[in-house]
Design an enzyme around this catalytic site. Structure first.
Site, PDB file in Angstrom:
ATOM      1  N   PRO A  56       1.066  -1.190   0.427  1.00 22.28           N
ATOM      2  CA  PRO A  56      -0.029  -0.201  -0.203  1.00 22.28           C
ATOM      3  C   PRO A  56       1.320   1.730   0.025  1.00 22.28           C
ATOM      4  O   PRO A  56       1.859   1.329   0.806  1.00 22.28           O
ATOM      5  CB  PRO A  56      -0.825   0.135   1.115  1.00 22.28           C
ATOM      6  CG  PRO A  56      -0.287  -0.971   2.244  1.00 22.28           C
ATOM      7  CD  PRO A  56       0.817  -2.330   0.907  1.00 22.28           C
ATOM      8  N   ASP A  57       0.252   2.607  -0.439  1.00 18.19           N
ATOM      9  CA  ASP A  57       0.992   3.672  -0.534  1.00 18.19           C
ATOM     10  C   ASP A  57       0.695   4.042   0.538  1.00 18.19           C
ATOM     11  O   ASP A  57      -0.870   4.662   0.688  1.00 18.19           O
ATOM     12  CB  ASP A  57       0.927   4.539  -2.025  1.00 18.19           C
ATOM     13  CG  ASP A  57       1.012   5.675  -2.057  1.00 18.19           C
ATOM     14  OD1 ASP A  57       2.021   6.408  -0.516  1.00 18.19           O
ATOM     15  OD2 ASP A  57       1.291   6.553  -2.890  1.00 18.19           O
TER      16      ASP A  57
END
Length: 143
Positions: A109-110
């Site tokens: 995930p960012d």
């Protein structure tokens, strides 16, 4: 974060004379900038040196020069495969999470738009996956 951790693990394994780690984004909006201050602070607190990292955009030449390109999520994977074109062997552009021993195939995930805890989650994923990647590199004939 993945670049810093993977490069550190490659060096610790004595492979840095045969393996070069580079990283980039598929877009150009952060070129030349250091990494997010929260990511850098976390890496520093864990004993890594993020100071040299600067954002860059993927270069077309990397598809010929690099043995493998690792995308952090499925969107980036699709973008890289589109940029690479049909001539590139599909296994040379892979999802980083394919090597994650805890969540095989997961997107990383960012954490940029979330809270600070997201950076810790990403660091944990990157560390465990970097270990697997370095072990795989150690098994290859890198002559």
């Amino acid at each position: 974060m993945a670049h810093v951790v993977l490069a550190d693990r490659v060096a610790a394994a004595g492979l840095d004379d045969r393996v070069t780690v580079v990283s980039s984004g598929t877009g150009d909006w952060h070129i030349g900038n250091p990494m997010d201050r929260r990511a850098a602070a976390l890496l520093s607190s864990e004993g890594y040196d993020p100071s040299a990292h600067r954002a860059q955009q993927v270069r077309a030449t990397w598809f010929a020069e690099c043995d493998v390109l690792l995308a952090m999520d499925s969107t980036n994977l699709a973008d890289l495969r589109e940029l690479a074109g049909a001539e590139l062997e599909p296994d040379r552009v892979r999802l980083y999470g394919e090597f994650d021993p805890a969540e095989p195939g997961a997107d990383v995930p960012d954490p940029y738009y979330g809270g600070d805890d997201g950076f810790g989650t990403v660091l944990a994923m990157v560390e465990r996956t970097s270990g697997v990647l370095v072990d795989a590199l150690g098994d290859l004939d890198l002559g």
